[in-house]
Structure formats: C-alpha cells, structure tokens
Design a protein around this motif. Structure first.
Motif, PDB file in Angstrom:
ATOM      1  N   SER A  34       0.824  -1.208   0.000  1.00  0.00           N
ATOM      2  CA  SER A  34       0.000   0.000   0.000  1.00  0.00           C
ATOM      3  C   SER A  34       0.857   1.256   0.000  1.00  0.00           C
ATOM      4  N   SER A  35       0.274   2.303  -0.537  1.00  0.00           N
ATOM      5  CA  SER A  35       0.884   3.635  -0.515  1.00  0.00           C
ATOM      6  C   SER A  35      -0.261   4.640  -0.595  1.00  0.00           C
ATOM      7  N   PRO A  36      -0.366   5.589   0.345  1.00  0.00           N
ATOM      8  CA  PRO A  36       0.601   5.906   1.396  1.00  0.00           C
ATOM      9  C   PRO A  36       0.610   4.883   2.537  1.00  0.00           C
ATOM     10  N   VAL A  37       1.646   4.992   3.389  1.00  0.00           N
ATOM     11  CA  VAL A  37       1.795   4.103   4.532  1.00  0.00           C
ATOM     12  C   VAL A  37       1.386   4.850   5.799  1.00  0.00           C
ATOM     13  N   LYS A  38       1.291   4.111   6.882  1.00  0.00           N
ATOM     14  CA  LYS A  38       0.981   4.735   8.164  1.00  0.00           C
ATOM     15  C   LYS A  38       2.197   5.536   8.656  1.00  0.00           C
ATOM     16  N   SER A  39       1.914   6.513   9.495  1.00  0.00           N
ATOM     17  CA  SER A  39       3.008   7.350  10.019  1.00  0.00           C
ATOM     18  C   SER A  39       3.983   6.555  10.860  1.00  0.00           C
ATOM     19  N   TYR A  40       3.534   5.418  11.399  1.00  0.00           N
ATOM     20  CA  TYR A  40       4.407   4.574  12.210  1.00  0.00           C
ATOM     21  C   TYR A  40       4.931   3.368  11.430  1.00  0.00           C
ATOM     22  N   HIS A  41       4.792   3.430  10.088  1.00  0.00           N
ATOM     23  CA  HIS A  41       5.354   2.359   9.252  1.00  0.00           C
ATOM     24  C   HIS A  41       6.864   2.277   9.459  1.00  0.00           C
ATOM     25  N   ALA A  42       7.400   1.068   9.362  1.00  0.00           N
ATOM     26  CA  ALA A  42       8.822   0.861   9.602  1.00  0.00           C
ATOM     27  C   ALA A  42       9.693   1.717   8.690  1.00  0.00           C
ATOM     28  N   TRP A  43       9.237   1.934   7.466  1.00  0.00           N
ATOM     29  CA  TRP A  43      10.041   2.730   6.543  1.00  0.00           C
ATOM     30  C   TRP A  43       9.923   4.227   6.836  1.00  0.00           C
ATOM     31  N   ALA A  44       8.834   4.637   7.498  1.00  0.00           N
ATOM     32  CA  ALA A  44       8.648   6.063   7.800  1.00  0.00           C
ATOM     33  C   ALA A  44       9.418   6.495   9.035  1.00  0.00           C
ATOM     34  N   VAL A  45       9.629   5.573   9.943  1.00  0.00           N
ATOM     35  CA  VAL A  45      10.300   5.933  11.194  1.00  0.00           C
ATOM     36  C   VAL A  45      11.779   5.556  11.201  1.00  0.00           C
ATOM     37  N   ASN A  46      12.172   4.682  10.308  1.00  0.00           N
ATOM     38  CA  ASN A  46      13.575   4.248  10.260  1.00  0.00           C
ATOM     39  C   ASN A  46      14.313   5.091   9.226  1.00  0.00           C
ATOM     40  N   THR A  47      15.330   5.793   9.664  1.00  0.00           N
ATOM     41  CA  THR A  47      16.068   6.673   8.755  1.00  0.00           C
ATOM     42  C   THR A  47      16.772   5.914   7.639  1.00  0.00           C
ATOM     43  N   TYR A  67      15.465   3.936   5.706  1.00  0.00           N
ATOM     44  CA  TYR A  67      14.537   3.836   4.585  1.00  0.00           C
ATOM     45  C   TYR A  67      13.957   5.193   4.210  1.00  0.00           C
ATOM     46  N   SER A  68      14.555   6.259   4.698  1.00  0.00           N
ATOM     47  CA  SER A  68      13.980   7.587   4.491  1.00  0.00           C
ATOM     48  C   SER A  68      13.844   7.960   3.021  1.00  0.00           C
ATOM     49  N   ASN A  69      14.709   7.410   2.171  1.00  0.00           N
ATOM     50  CA  ASN A  69      14.625   7.726   0.738  1.00  0.00           C
ATOM     51  C   ASN A  69      13.447   7.036   0.046  1.00  0.00           C
ATOM     52  N   PHE A  70      12.866   6.015   0.713  1.00  0.00           N
ATOM     53  CA  PHE A  70      11.778   5.247   0.088  1.00  0.00           C
ATOM     54  C   PHE A  70      10.419   5.904   0.280  1.00  0.00           C
ATOM     55  N   VAL A  71      10.302   6.839   1.211  1.00  0.00           N
ATOM     56  CA  VAL A  71       9.004   7.417   1.553  1.00  0.00           C
ATOM     57  C   VAL A  71       9.063   8.939   1.445  1.00  0.00           C
ATOM     58  N   ASN A  72       8.054   9.507   0.806  1.00  0.00           N
ATOM     59  CA  ASN A  72       7.908  10.965   0.801  1.00  0.00           C
ATOM     60  C   ASN A  72       7.269  11.375   2.125  1.00  0.00           C
ATOM     61  N   LEU A  73       8.051  11.984   3.013  1.00  0.00           N
ATOM     62  CA  LEU A  73       7.585  12.245   4.373  1.00  0.00           C
ATOM     63  C   LEU A  73       6.443  13.254   4.430  1.00  0.00           C
ATOM     64  N   ASN A  74       6.281  14.058   3.406  1.00  0.00           N
ATOM     65  CA  ASN A  74       5.199  15.051   3.447  1.00  0.00           C
ATOM     66  C   ASN A  74       3.818  14.416   3.324  1.00  0.00           C
ATOM     67  N   ASP A  75       3.697  13.316   2.534  1.00  0.00           N
ATOM     68  CA  ASP A  75       2.391  12.667   2.393  1.00  0.00           C
ATOM     69  C   ASP A  75       2.453  11.157   2.636  1.00  0.00           C
ATOM     70  N   LEU A  76       3.643  10.648   3.019  1.00  0.00           N
ATOM     71  CA  LEU A  76       3.842   9.236   3.366  1.00  0.00           C
ATOM     72  C   LEU A  76       3.589   8.278   2.191  1.00  0.00           C
ATOM     73  N   THR A  77       3.688   8.788   0.971  1.00  0.00           N
ATOM     74  CA  THR A  77       3.602   7.914  -0.210  1.00  0.00           C
ATOM     75  C   THR A  77       4.986   7.381  -0.543  1.00  0.00           C
TER      76      THR A  77
END
Length: 454
Positions: free
Chosen positions: A183-196, A198-208
């Motif tokens: 799925s995309s976007p992901v939850k704010s507490y998704h492993a890729w959103a909170v782990n630096t 994987y920071s390049n894999f997620v657009n932090l502004n909308d979590l897509t």
C-alpha cells in the motif's frame, strides 16, 4: 519430254546401284532372243570414315606422369574440395545471418486463469479449495494481506489464525495465491517512515512511496520474495487508479516482473472495480463500451457476480457479464461472499467452468478482438488468432431477444459450430449455426467456433 533410254527419261541421271545388270542373250542388232539372264555384279564403295577407337592402356600410361596432366589433376582435386568447403561455409553463414522466427507469445499464470476471491472470515478452508478446483480456476485472491504499517507482517484487520489456515489448505495443491501490492501511502508509524535507513523510500510530506528512488526496486523485491517463501503468495495486483496517479509505478512493476519472473512471482497492473467503473448496465452499449476502452491493456476485473443489489444490474444480467469478462483479454476476479457460495454455484458456476476451459485456447489467450456494433444492450465480439479456430462470443444483457450478424467481419464465414449455449434449451452443443443470424434470447449467451477466413 525426251525419249527414254534404258527405262530412264533423257536428261535424267540413272540412280547408282551397287550392282549393274547385263543382258547376255541380246544380239548385236539388238534383237532379243530367249529369255534374258541377268547377271549381278557387286561394286564395293569405299568408306572414308575411320572407326573411333579409344586409347589403350599403354597409350594412357604415357600421359600418367606427364607434368601437365599431373598438375591438372591436382588442380581439379583442390578445386573440388575447396568448392565443398565454400558451400558448407556459406550454408552456415546463411543460417547465422537469417532472421530468426519470432518467439511464440506467452502470458503469465496470473493472466491465464480467472481468480476466485476468498472470504477467509466465513469460508471453511477445505470448502474453498474444493470450490476453486471445481470451477477450473488455478488462482485464489485474498485482498490486502500486507500490512500498511509493516510490509513483512499480515494485515491486522484479519484474524491471523484464519488466514494461516486458509493458506495452509491451498499450499497442498498447485493453486497460486494472490493479494494486493504494497500500500501507498503508509501509516506514520510504518517501519520505513520511522527508520532513517529507509527515508529515501518514503515521501515524508504525504507518506507515499517514492517510486523514483532507484533502490526501492531492490527493497521491494525482498518484500515480495518474503511473501512467497513465508505465505506462498506469488501474485500481487495493482489498482488502475494507483497507476493513473503515479505513472512511475508502472515502470516499477514491470521492473519487478522482469527481475522476479524466474521465481514465478507476478505483479499484475490495472485492477478495476467493475461495479464502480460501469455507470449503468441497463444503458444499451454501456458495458461493451467499458470493455472496448480497456482491452488494449491486460486488466484485472474485480466484480461480484451474485450480489442481489449490484448497483444498477439485475441478477439476471450477471451470467452474461461473467461470460464477457471471462473471454475478453483480461483476468476476472470473482468476489464470492462466504454466505453466498451456494447461489454462486447455482447461477454462475457452469459459466465459469465452461469459460475456464475456453481460456486455454490460443485465440482467447493471444488472439485479436473485434466488437460488433449494435444499438442493443449486448456484448458481442470475435477472438481470432492466425492458424487457430476463431470464436464468436455474444451475451444479451437486455430483456428482449436480439438477432446478431457476425458476418459483417471479413474474417467470419457464413456458419460455425456452437460450443457453448448459456441459456440451455433451443441450441445444442456442436450444432451448426448461421453466423449471419445468431438469435440471442433475453439474458442469454453463446460461444460459436468457426474457421477464420483470411
């Protein structure tokens, strides 16, 4: 004319003969006595032509060691073998340089068979396996199994024990398991959103997901392989709306298919909810127009064929809808609520069984499709592939009988053989059918095989 002399007219020469005749009893005065006696004298005519005579062995041996003939023999022997070597080399060269035959077309296992959506909350695993097997389909679909807060976990909306029991029941056979793509976007507490990391894999502004990130491809490969190894899920569908919103996603899914094809993992692009896409099945031509707009690309048609209140559709129309979706280019995903299996088997089961067999034909897997223009509420088309039998398919979504003419196409002959009649009475399988006058009863459907005209 002159006088004759010796029986020959004057002025003419007497023909030469090998013998001359002399009258021995004729007197000097020319008086004739007794019966003359003719004497024959043979004159030998010399033959100036010499008889042909070949050389003797002794005469031939005089040339055996003659330098000129020795060199000529050697030259001819070398020329002979050089010619053979040259012809062999040319043959190999022509084989190498000749354009190769085009490889035969192929489709993935996800495209070859329809899918049955399984309701894990209400269906008994053994009953689900039996139902899939009886319908002749080779894939089952459970939506949204992948969690949106960790791609390596089951969706917490499911009861894990029920999901695992269902997957275990299907693991025994050769049936393929399918779910939705990550799925995309992901939850704010998704492993890729909170782990630096994987920071390049997620657009932090909308979590897509950042589909333009080059390393995302390799990371998603690991995710899909995990689901294959852990849960035996090898197919993943991507909604058409997701691709429309993120064009780069299409490039990503194709890259994943190329990288994971040898592991039998397939990502299917373009899943469509039929009930949402078709405004009104009772509007003449609306459903055929929907199909025509989607056949250029392989789609995954998700629909519920036995829902009593299927928006604008009546239950009587659903067998015709199922027939059409099963035989156009695309993969139907049949949604069957666990409490409605009996009704599905009674009303739609035979249609799915018959069409599952037809989907194995090359004309349906790889063939071209041509739609019949009509003002009626029907779906009518032909499927053809050079070198194989062609098929005319028609389903009537209206309440009145319809007369169809398939011979408007140059590739359709005047008659064909009925291979499936959805309405039952009136037409029997293997009977000859006039393709210029195909009668469709209300909510009826037919499939007619014919020899394609070129």
């Amino acid at each position: 004319m002159g006088e004759e002399k010796n029986g020959v007219p004057n002025g003419d020469m007497a023909p030469q003969e090998e013998s001359s005749k002399v009258l021995l009893n004729e007197g000097a005065d020319g008086a004739k006595g007794e019966e003359p006696v003719i004497a024959h004298t043979k004159v030998a005519i010399p033959n100036n032509e010499e008889e042909f005579r070949g050389l003797t062995k002794a005469e031939l041996m005089q040339f055996a060691k003659d330098p000129f003939w020795v060199r000529l023999r050697i030259f001819l022997m070398i020329l002979f073998w050089a010619s053979w070597v040259l012809m062999l080399a040319l043959a190999v060269w022509f084989v190498i340089r000749a354009p190769g035959c085009a490889p035969p077309p192929t489709i993935s296992w996800m495209e070859e068979s329809a899918m049955l959506e399984i309701d894990v909350n209400t269906m008994v695993p053994s009953d689900a396996v039996s139902l899939v097997s009886s319908l002749g389909v080779s894939s089952f679909y459970i939506p949204a199994l992948i969690s949106d807060h960790d791609y390596y976990k089951l969706n917490p909306n499911y009861v894990a024990e029920k999901v695992l029991a269902m997957l275990e029941a299907f693991s025994i056979g050769e049936t393929h398991g399918v779910t939705d793509f990550v799925s995309s976007p992901v939850k704010s507490y998704h492993a890729w959103a909170v782990n630096t990391s994987y920071s390049n894999f997620v657009n932090l502004n909308d979590l897509t997901l950042n589909y333009y990130e080059p390393e995302l491809d390799a990371e998603l490969q690991k995710v899909l392989v995990f689901w294959k190894d852990t849960y035996n899920i090898t197919g993943f569908t991507v909604a058409e709306s997701e691709i429309d919103n993120n064009p780069q996603l299409l490039n990503l899914t194709r890259s994943l298919n190329e990288a994971l094809g040898d592991q039998d993992i397939v990502v299917g692009e373009g899943m469509i909810e039929v009930a949402s896409a078709v405004s009104d099945l009772n509007i003449p031509g609306s459903f055929q127009e929907f199909l025509e707009s989607n056949v250029d690309s392989w789609r995954y048609y998700k629909f519920e064929p036995v829902l009593e209140n299927h928006r604008t559709a009546s239950p009587g129309q659903m067998p015709g809808v199922t027939l059409s979706l099963m035989l156009v280019p695309g993969t139907p995903i049949l949604q069957i609520p666990g409490n409605n299996v009996e009704n599905f088997t009674k009303t739609i089961g035979s249609v799915v069984q018959e069409c599952s067999e037809l989907r194995h034909k090359d004309a349906f897997k790889f063939g071209d499709i041509y739609f019949v223009n009509s003002t009626e509420n029907i779906v009518a088309f032909t499927r053809t592939l050079k070198g194989t039998p062609g098929y005319a398919v028609a389903s009537n979504l209206g309440a009145e009988s319809v007369l169809l003419d398939f011979t408007v196409f140059e590739h359709v002959p005047s008659s064909g053989t009925l291979v499936y009649n959805m309405t039952g009475p009136g037409l029997e399988d293997n009977m000859k059918v006039d393709l210029s006058q195909v009668i469709l009863e209300s909510h009826g459907g037919v499939v007619i095989q014919f020899v394609t005209q070129h």
